[in-house]
Design an enzyme around this catalytic site. Structure first.
Site, short mmCIF file in Angstrom:
data_model
loop_
_atom_site.label_atom_id
_atom_site.label_comp_id
_atom_site.label_asym_id
_atom_site.label_seq_id
_atom_site.Cartn_x
_atom_site.Cartn_y
_atom_site.Cartn_z
N LYS A 125 0.86 -1.19 0.00
CA LYS A 125 0.00 0.00 0.00
C LYS A 125 0.89 1.24 0.00
O LYS A 125 1.42 1.64 1.03
CB LYS A 125 -0.92 0.00 1.21
N GLU A 184 -1.35 5.78 -7.42
CA GLU A 184 -0.82 6.58 -6.32
C GLU A 184 0.40 7.34 -6.82
O GLU A 184 1.31 6.75 -7.41
CB GLU A 184 -0.42 5.66 -5.17
N LYS A 324 -3.13 -2.59 7.70
CA LYS A 324 -2.26 -1.48 8.09
C LYS A 324 -1.22 -1.96 9.10
O LYS A 324 -1.54 -2.62 10.08
CB LYS A 324 -3.08 -0.33 8.69
N CYS A 442 38.05 10.11 27.59
CA CYS A 442 36.65 10.48 27.79
C CYS A 442 35.86 9.24 28.20
O CYS A 442 35.79 8.27 27.43
CB CYS A 442 36.06 11.07 26.51
#
Length: 695
Positions: A125, A184, A324, A442
């Site tokens: 999609k 699309e 989805k 460090c």
């Protein structure tokens, strides 16, 4: 801020009516900002949540469901500056499902109506802007946006400016006299950052995501602006037509492609629920390998006759559904911006946010990359921001929702000194990277280097976790990582974290010593990765180990000799030279070597069975991860390539292979399954060829 969603259905009709009215108003406002203005203030997932709550209320109180409810109509309306145009056939939306159970329920409803002979066409999609194109006798005569499903915006001139949209179809076979296709328009992910950088440089607001960039680029008043942007179209549906003979959607795609229309190369017909679920799972894992963003998978009944029997509601077809994925973009509040010091001294800003759930997990921090990126995105402390989490990738702040600012926001000021050791910070790489130059001492850099050494991609020291590393640093047992393999039981007994109440070593101390002993025997390429030489990752490390065979040979090689190794190049070669030029780096190598860490490849007398052989792996293998498959090929003397060409000797295919499988078939390259791959590794190419699949 994100909209609040009630988690329960109102108990009374009066409360339901009130909440229903609130939701309708809120959804319609957000739909207008999304579909018409291309400027949403909430994420897709938050919008979906509002719609689902509205649907739940209407299911419980059917009298509230009216024809003009957002659940019953396609959202969107034509913008005022484009002429309205009516679609030949309604251009519907899709119903969504979010779980396997919901998908199975939809399939059950389909099969109850049309039987079990339905086949299903699955395709990614694409997250873009829906459009409608009309061809008459093969000539493009109109392009429009979806709008409300009946009436869209006439954007024909802009549609024609998209590079892969054919103005005239190829006459391959009989062209329909009339053809309406739906698709699309998307903005390629690779080009998105470049577009936003240009907009910011021009003093314009950047787009929040590629979908908004596609919509904004297509809705330009001047088609030349549209033409200047790398928009692409993918066709995924058919509207009105005269003379299209296909009986299935998948057959129609073949015809559309032959006529020159861009259709998805990843569409696949499934005949079982398992095949559909496998397809969905594959693209959940590989969605970020695509050139465009996707937010799920569309599943359609393939046969047109069955589609017609199933019909549609006022909003969506009953023969298709969108599965989805969990949301990858949400909005939340940016509470603060802090900085982190990495193993190479790079100081990286990160966002501290109100907790928000994205891509299946709750996040409170997100990367902001560098100081220039903060300015480019225009992010302020206190902003409502869009956050993205792409799969396993670290969450990042995409940008601010400017429309929600209230004036209380403030700019972030980058620190001038290292927050871990107080050393003044310096700018490198043209000013983009800000680093702490105190590499050896460090504590933040040393801690991160220890984590890197212990990682699975380096020496895989399982017991050297966060607490163990901090205990070693706080006890001062490690001046630098060179002391790691000099740890002894006596030294660990001085650290409370590694001892029991009786003073004996704890189980985690014993395990750490065992893990360190095992790590000494790791192959040379893993040692190279563990040394934290800038730009030297597993690929370059393997190539260097194969070519030179030992740390000493790599150290003594010239930049030109290093750069000549395939997969290395000049940047990595110079980085290696610079690393070995530092005295304390040489001390690390000397300490590790003295402790027994392997500094050379094992000498193997047997010939390597894949010498001179190029292998490509595609799909998911059950017995090998992608990295372990590549390592196995290289250990056998072969070359693991990332793409298929005429020079490829074998293609190994797992579950859900991609386009590499199709190309291998086109080129006639031998194709192996996992059993064939195992034979290739152990018995060589001659034995494997007898097991290969050929087109």
């Amino acid at each position: 801020m994100s909209p609040a969603r009630n988690t329960g259905i109102p108990a009374s009709a009066a409360d339901a009516a009130r909440r229903h009215a609130e939701l309708v108003k809120e959804i319609e406002e957000h739909a207008y900002r999304y579909y018409v203005l291309d400027a949403p203030t909430i994420s897709d997932a938050e919008y979906d949540a509002l719609m689902r709550e509205l649907e739940e209320i209407e299911n419980a109180y059917p009298e509230l469901r009216t024809p003009d409810s957002p659940t019953q109509k396609v959202q969107g309306a034509p913008a005022a500056h484009f002429a309205p145009v009516e679609h030949l056939e309604r251009m519907l939306s899709l119903d969504n499902v979010f779980t396997e159970g919901e998908l199975r329920a939809w399939i059950a409803r389909v099969e109850k109506e049309v039987g079990t002979d339905a086949a299903y066409l699955c395709e990614p999609k694409v997250d873009g802007l829906a459009v409608d194109l009309v061809y008459e006798d093969g000539v493009l005569v109109r392009g429009a946006t979806r709008g409300d499903g009946r009436v869209g915006e006439d954007v024909t001139a802009n549609i024609k400016a998209i590079r892969n949209v054919p103005h005239r179809l190829h006459r391959d076979g009989n062209l329909p006299a009339l053809l309406e296709v739906r698709g699309e328009v998307y903005f390629p992910v690779a080009d998105f950052a470049e577009l936003n950088a240009g907009l910011v440089a021009a003093g314009k607001a950047p787009f929040a995501n590629p979908r908004n960039a596609a919509a904004g680029s297509l809705r330009q008043k001047d088609p030349r602006v549209t033409a200047s942007r790398p928009l692409r179209l993918v066709v995924h549906g058919i509207g009105a037509h005269q003379g299209l003979a296909a009986a299935r959607q998948s057959e129609a795609y073949v015809a559309l492609a032959a006529w020159g229309l861009p259709v998805s190369e990843r569409a696949k017909v499934a005949t079982t629920t398992k095949e559909i679920l496998d397809y969905i799972a594959y693209y959940a894992e590989h969605r970020h390998d695509l050139e465009h963003e996707i937010d799920g998978v569309v599943v359609k009944v393939d046969q047109f006759a069955l589609q017609r029997r199933l019909g549609a509601t006022a909003k969506a077809p009953r023969w298709a559904v969108a599965y989805k994925y969990p949301p990858e973009e949400v909005t939340t509040k940016l509470l603060d911006i802090q900085v982190n010091v990495g193993r190479t001294g790079r100081v990286t800003p990160f966002a501290v946010m109100e907790p928000v759930r994205v891509a299946g997990s709750t996040v409170t921090n997100a990367t902001l990359h560098n100081a220039d990126e903060i300015k480019r995105k225009g992010v302020l402390i206190g902003d409502t921001v869009v956050v993205r989490k792409a799969g396993d990738v670290i969450p990042e702040v995409v940008g601010p929702v400017v429309a929600l600012r209230d004036g209380s926001e403030r700019e972030f000021v980058f620190p001038s000194h290292c927050p871990a050791c107080g050393t003044p910070l310096v700018r490198e790489n043209g000013g983009v990277d800000i680093r702490c130059p105190n590499a050896r001492s460090c504590p933040a850099q040393l801690r991160e280097r220890l984590f890197h050494i212990a990682s699975r991609g380096a020496l895989d020291i399982e017991s050297l976790g966060y607490e163990a590393a901090n205990a070693l640093l706080e006890s001062k047992l490690l001046a630098d990582e060179g002391d790691l393999f000099l740890l002894t039981p006596e030294k660990l007994r001085t650290v409370p974290f590694f001892t029991k109440k009786d003073g004996e070593l704890s189980a985690n101390a014993v395990k750490l010593l065992e893990n360190l002993e095992s790590a000494k025997t790791r192959p040379l390429w893993r040692v190279l990765v563990a040394l934290s030489i800038r730009h030297v990752g597993p690929t370059a490390a393997r190539a260097l180990a194969r070519e030179f065979g030992s740390i000493d040979a790599i150290r003594n090689a010239s930049v030109d000799e290093l750069a000549a190794v395939e997969g290395v190049g000049r940047v990595i070669a110079e980085s290696i030279r610079d690393w070995f030029a530092v005295d304390w780096h040489q001390e690390i190598v000397a300490k590790w070597s003295a402790a027994g860490v392997r500094m050379a490849e094992e000498q193997r007398s047997a010939a390597k069975p894949l010498a001179g052989i190029t292998v490509v792996v595609t799909g998911t293998l059950s017995r090998w991860s992608r990295d372990s498959a590549i390592e196995a090929i290289q250990d056998a003397g072969g070359r693991a390539a990332g793409s298929v060409s005429k020079k490829t000797d074998f293609v190994v295919v797992g579950e859900n292979p991609g386009s590499k499988y199709d190309k291998a078939r086109q080129l006639g390259i031998p194709i192996l399954d996992e059993e064939g791959f195992a034979t290739l590794l152990t018995k060589g190419p001659d034995a494997a060829r007898s097991m290969a699949q050929r087109p």
